[in-house]
Scaffold this active site. Sequence first.
Site, PDB file in Angstrom:
ATOM      1  N   ASN A   7       3.530 -14.717   6.702  1.00  0.00           N
ATOM      2  CA  ASN A   7       3.038 -15.547   7.551  1.00  0.00           C
ATOM      3  C   ASN A   7       1.621 -16.061   6.881  1.00  0.00           C
ATOM      4  OD1 ASN A   7       1.380 -16.808   9.830  1.00  0.00           O
ATOM      5  ND2 ASN A   7       1.479 -14.667  11.088  1.00  0.00           N
ATOM      6  N   ARG A  92       7.078 -17.559   8.492  1.00  0.00           N
ATOM      7  CA  ARG A  92       6.720 -18.016  10.042  1.00  0.00           C
ATOM      8  C   ARG A  92       5.982 -19.491   9.948  1.00  0.00           C
ATOM      9  NH1 ARG A  92       1.329 -17.164  13.464  1.00  0.00           N
ATOM     10  NH2 ARG A  92       2.169 -18.167  15.197  1.00  0.00           N
ATOM     11  N   HIS A 182       4.966 -19.437  20.527  1.00  0.00           N
ATOM     12  CA  HIS A 182       5.140 -17.773  20.764  1.00  0.00           C
ATOM     13  C   HIS A 182       6.861 -17.562  21.077  1.00  0.00           C
ATOM     14  CE1 HIS A 182       0.939 -16.963  22.521  1.00  0.00           C
ATOM     15  NE2 HIS A 182       0.889 -16.630  21.053  1.00  0.00           N
ATOM     16  N   ARG A 243      -9.863 -19.810  24.565  1.00  0.00           N
ATOM     17  CA  ARG A 243      -9.135 -21.109  24.770  1.00  0.00           C
ATOM     18  C   ARG A 243      -9.245 -21.456  26.348  1.00  0.00           C
ATOM     19  NH1 ARG A 243      -3.604 -20.505  21.506  1.00  0.00           N
ATOM     20  NH2 ARG A 243      -4.676 -18.643  20.240  1.00  0.00           N
ATOM     21  N   GLU A 386       7.568  -9.845  15.906  1.00  0.00           N
ATOM     22  CA  GLU A 386       7.930 -11.215  15.414  1.00  0.00           C
ATOM     23  C   GLU A 386       8.601 -11.130  14.150  1.00  0.00           C
ATOM     24  OE1 GLU A 386       4.101 -12.050  17.208  1.00  0.00           O
ATOM     25  OE2 GLU A 386       4.841 -14.125  17.408  1.00  0.00           O
TER      26      GLU A 386
END
Length: 399
Positions: A7, A92, A182, A243, A386
């Site tokens: 990643n 990823r 996601h 956010r 993941e």
Amino acid sequence: MKILVINAGSSSLKYQLFDMEGEKVLAKGLCERIGIDGHLKHTPLVEGKNVFNEDISLPTHAEAIAAVIDKLTSPEYGVVSSMSEIHAVGHRVVHGGEFFSASVIITDEVMKAIEACNPLAPLHNPANITGINACKKVMGDKIPQVAVFDTAFHQTMPGKAFTYAIPKEFYEKDKIRRYGFHGTSHRYVATRAAAMLGRPIEELKLISCHMGNGSSICAIDGGKSVDTSMGFTPLVGLPMGTRCGDLDSGIIQYLMNKYGYTIDEMMNILNKKSGVLGVSGISSDFRDLDNAAAQGNKDAQLALDLFHYDVAKVIGSYAVAMNGVDAIIFTAGIGENSKETRAAICEYFTFFGCKINPEANSKRGEEIEISTSDSRIKLLVIPTNEELVIARDTQELVK
Ligand code: AMP
């Protein structure tokens, strides 16, 4: 088969080496400050090998990958004897646009399509590409590489869920639409939920709540994503650590006019200074907010209340979108760890006949059903993984 999962960020690179026999992680680590000075923490998970945790020079991602391979194969820190034991690499990749609805083996054409998605994820995709190129450079062309996209799972959303109500040429020419993120996490927990419930995924209506630093909710009908709360970018949907989530776009014009912000300054506020940090004025970390609220801080309590309320509203809207819901899944940092958050969200659904079992809800870090036996909707906590999905997809494609 041994698979390296990568990643890559702009100045960091996380990795895990899997032995797919038994799906065991043999080693994991993190390269940081790539292009600045450099630090590598490498943790072997087999007995008798040492952790490496030192500053080392990492001018580019290629040096970072070379350092990772060096540690993975070293007698003192390593878990394999040579690079040839690594069969494939899974990456990823954040944005696959409308090009990719599943993981793919990386070819020159695939690289071009990932590059074409750079404008859609300017912070992430170029870094992912750098990671892929670094692996090619260090490991050569013979080791297959696979791309696993955060957006791919959501490509099954129908037009009514992904279309924004703006002039249609912006979709047709510019591909402005809801993509969602996601996806790898939502896909993993949905599969686990079906296994936990002992029912085929095809007959289940699931709502997956990925709540971490970034948060998104996904409606999964028959194993397919039919709606999700993040949009064209990961800025929208729920309020997150920093956010803003959903926001009246008129506010942007109002604040820019009033304070003379440039668009970059405005976006920085919405991405980095908003969310629960902005509302509480304290922290983006829910542990800090829980503590502050317990000591009577009203702003921290408001930030938490707002988060719970928005999660509940999205869950409610997805139950309607799917005309039913069999189970609600909680995952990621907050979803897996915060019993208070789960309890506060589920309070909104008592009218649905949704009942939480406080004893089960107090457990942490394991797959567990936290609803009572007579609850009409099952409530599940499922730690996400993941990296394992990336490793499995990679194995499947290169087999
Ligand atoms: P993630 O992005 O999935 O790694 O989630 C990170 C976030 O999880 C942190 O910023 C915290 O807000 C949250 N978190 C982790 N542990 C806990 C906990 N025990 N209680 C509440 N929130 C937690």
